[in-house]
Scaffold this motif. Structure first.
Motif, PDB file in Angstrom:
ATOM      1  N   ASP A  13       1.008  -1.577   0.213  1.00 23.13           N
ATOM      2  CA  ASP A  13      -0.193   0.294  -0.411  1.00 23.13           C
ATOM      3  C   ASP A  13       0.806   1.421  -0.112  1.00 23.13           C
ATOM      4  OD1 ASP A  13       0.846   0.399   2.875  1.00 23.13           O
ATOM      5  OD2 ASP A  13      -0.854  -0.580   3.184  1.00 23.13           O
ATOM      6  N   ALA A  14      -0.037   2.093   0.914  1.00 25.90           N
ATOM      7  CA  ALA A  14       0.798   3.706   0.967  1.00 25.90           C
ATOM      8  C   ALA A  14       2.184   3.854   1.652  1.00 25.90           C
ATOM      9  CB  ALA A  14       0.422   4.527   1.111  1.00 25.90           C
ATOM     10  N   ARG A  15       2.189   3.513   2.664  1.00 23.43           N
ATOM     11  CA  ARG A  15       3.826   3.227   3.460  1.00 23.43           C
ATOM     12  C   ARG A  15       5.069   2.708   2.219  1.00 23.43           C
ATOM     13  NH1 ARG A  15       1.008  -0.588   7.536  1.00 23.43           N
ATOM     14  NH2 ARG A  15       0.040  -1.445   5.564  1.00 23.43           N
ATOM     15  N   GLN A  16       4.362   1.865   1.619  1.00 19.88           N
ATOM     16  CA  GLN A  16       5.744   1.472   0.440  1.00 19.88           C
ATOM     17  C   GLN A  16       6.474   2.446  -0.624  1.00 19.88           C
ATOM     18  OE1 GLN A  16       6.273  -1.693   1.354  1.00 19.88           O
ATOM     19  NE2 GLN A  16       6.642  -2.902  -0.132  1.00 19.88           N
ATOM     20  N   VAL A  65       3.389  -4.898   4.494  1.00 21.99           N
ATOM     21  CA  VAL A  65       3.458  -6.265   5.741  1.00 21.99           C
ATOM     22  C   VAL A  65       2.842  -7.031   5.919  1.00 21.99           C
ATOM     23  CG1 VAL A  65       2.113  -5.039   8.209  1.00 21.99           C
ATOM     24  CG2 VAL A  65       3.569  -3.923   6.269  1.00 21.99           C
ATOM     25  N   ARG A  66       2.030  -7.543   5.097  1.00 18.62           N
ATOM     26  CA  ARG A  66       1.418  -7.944   5.253  1.00 18.62           C
ATOM     27  C   ARG A  66       1.975  -9.894   4.480  1.00 18.62           C
ATOM     28  NH1 ARG A  66      -4.250 -10.946   2.238  1.00 18.62           N
ATOM     29  NH2 ARG A  66      -4.354 -12.511   3.391  1.00 18.62           N
ATOM     30  N   GLY A  67       3.418  -9.620   3.748  1.00 19.95           N
ATOM     31  CA  GLY A  67       4.530 -11.301   2.985  1.00 19.95           C
ATOM     32  C   GLY A  67       3.315 -10.803   2.167  1.00 19.95           C
ATOM     33  N   THR A  68       2.626 -12.281   2.501  1.00 19.82           N
ATOM     34  CA  THR A  68       1.611 -13.228   1.404  1.00 19.82           C
ATOM     35  C   THR A  68       0.571 -13.896   1.659  1.00 19.82           C
ATOM     36  OG1 THR A  68       2.919 -15.218   1.500  1.00 19.82           O
ATOM     37  CG2 THR A  68       4.009 -14.204   0.266  1.00 19.82           C
ATOM     38  N   ASP A  69      -0.295 -13.714   0.676  1.00 18.50           N
ATOM     39  CA  ASP A  69      -0.675 -15.026   1.465  1.00 18.50           C
ATOM     40  C   ASP A  69      -0.813 -16.323   1.840  1.00 18.50           C
ATOM     41  OD1 ASP A  69      -1.634 -15.844  -0.624  1.00 18.50           O
ATOM     42  OD2 ASP A  69      -3.310 -15.036  -0.853  1.00 18.50           O
ATOM     43  N   VAL A 271      -4.407   5.686   8.202  1.00 17.66           N
ATOM     44  CA  VAL A 271      -4.434   6.669   9.030  1.00 17.66           C
ATOM     45  C   VAL A 271      -2.686   7.716   8.644  1.00 17.66           C
ATOM     46  CG1 VAL A 271      -5.884   6.123  10.739  1.00 17.66           C
ATOM     47  CG2 VAL A 271      -3.575   6.411  11.878  1.00 17.66           C
ATOM     48  N   ALA A 272      -1.817   6.695   8.920  1.00 14.45           N
ATOM     49  CA  ALA A 272      -1.149   7.533   8.498  1.00 14.45           C
ATOM     50  C   ALA A 272       0.684   6.622   7.848  1.00 14.45           C
ATOM     51  CB  ALA A 272      -0.131   8.091   9.599  1.00 14.45           C
ATOM     52  N   PRO A 273      -0.255   6.455   6.246  1.00 16.02           N
ATOM     53  CA  PRO A 273       0.796   5.837   5.926  1.00 16.02           C
ATOM     54  C   PRO A 273       2.314   6.059   5.471  1.00 16.02           C
ATOM     55  CG  PRO A 273      -1.170   6.555   4.477  1.00 16.02           C
ATOM     56  CD  PRO A 273      -1.623   7.276   5.234  1.00 16.02           C
ATOM     57  N   LYS A 274       2.865   7.902   5.525  1.00 13.71           N
ATOM     58  CA  LYS A 274       3.442   8.370   5.563  1.00 13.71           C
ATOM     59  C   LYS A 274       4.329   7.874   6.458  1.00 13.71           C
ATOM     60  CE  LYS A 274       6.458  12.931   4.043  1.00 13.71           C
ATOM     61  NZ  LYS A 274       6.063  13.582   4.335  1.00 13.71           N
TER      62      LYS A 274
END
Length: 300
Positions: A13-16, A65-69, A271-274
């Motif tokens: 997501d936006a964190r990346q 963050v989740r890695g993979t399923d 709420v705060a991806p950055k």
């Protein structure tokens, strides 16, 4: 600096995006997989398809963050492409390559073990988890305000678990004027709860301690807010489950009884991806530098 280091960044997501920005600023060369719908371009980063990646040239792989399923699929919001991390890909990596993920699961654990590749779970680190608890609590406050018709001040709040997130949740809601009780099992956690000026109770007595609760916040990744527990709560109780999917709440029974229960994993990324991305990036850069230095020392 990370000059000369080749890194593959997968989906997310936006964190990346913040992670990509900081890695390129430190002169790493990046291959971006699952970002073809992203308009923004980063100097030193190339968008590629997963079958175009030269895994033998990668010094590290960074997963979301989740890695993979459980089937190896990787989530991404910037791609319609189906991205799957396979054992054969890891086998092509150099022996020194590191796989970074927020959390893991049996699939990811198995393929990294079978290929003898190092897996670093960032969210198991105290520094990442504690820093991430800040946006997690801010997001929790936002959800409480959105889904209640009473103030946090003066409300009865039960926090389940006194881990790295639980401590920040309990302290913050206490600061907002809530009457906070915390459920724990370890005697040292109960002592800390009392030292913090909060009410401690044993999780084995959870049913008896939710009879007048207005807000129940779970941080324990195990089925703890059971149907029996929910049946003892007032109908107006709001349950917010911060544990990773599938959470620790019987959401089916909560819906049946009319108790609002919300699963809210990955709040920092919402709420705060950055800020969340900056937290992960700072740790990633530190670990990559340490690995680069160690390899240079071994070669000299």
């Amino acid at each position: 600096m990370l000059t000369g280091m080749q890194i593959a960044v997968f989906g997310g997501d936006a964190r990346q995006l913040e992670i990509i920005r900081q890695l390129t600023e430190h002169d790493a060369k990046l291959s971006l997989i699952g970002f073809e719908q992203l308009d923004h371009a980063f100097s030193g980063a190339t968008k590629e398809k997963i079958d175009e990646i030269d895994f033998s040239a990668q010094d590290a792989i960074i997963l979301p963050v989740r890695g993979t399923d459980l089937e190896g699929h990787i989530d991404t919001i910037f791609s319609s492409e189906k991205i799957t991390l396979k054992k054969e890909m890891l086998e092509e990596l150099p022996p020194h390559a590191i796989i970074f993920s927020g959390i893991s699961n049996p699939y990811l654990d198995e393929i990294t073990k079978e290929t003898n590749r190092r897996l670093v779970k960032l969210f198991e680190r105290d520094d990442v988890a504690i820093y991430n608890s800040i946006p997690t609590v801010e997001g929790t406050i936002m959800m409480v305000i959105q889904h209640t018709d009473f103030t946090i001040h003066g409300s009865n709040v039960a926090v389940l678990g006194l881990g790295r997130v639980g401590v920040t949740v309990a302290r913050t809601f206490q600061a907002l004027g809530a009457k906070v009780s915390v459920g724990a099992r370890k005697s040292e956690h109960k002592a800390r709860i009392i030292e913090m000026g909060l009410t401690a109770f044993d999780l084995n007595d959870l049913e008896a301690n939710v009879k007048d609760v207005d807000i129940c916040i779970n941080t324990i990744p195990a089925q703890i807010v059971t149907a029996s527990v929910i049946s003892k709560m007032p109908a107006h109780t709001l349950i917010i489950d911060l544990a990773s999917k599938p959470g620790g709440t019987d959401f089916r029974y909560a819906e049946k009884r009319g108790v609002k229960a919300l699963l809210a994993p990955s709040l920092p990324g919402i709420v705060a991806p950055k800020t969340a991305g900056q937290i992960q990036a700072s740790v990633l850069i530190k670990l990559l530098r340490e690995d680069m230095k160690k390899r240079e020392e071994n070669q000299s």
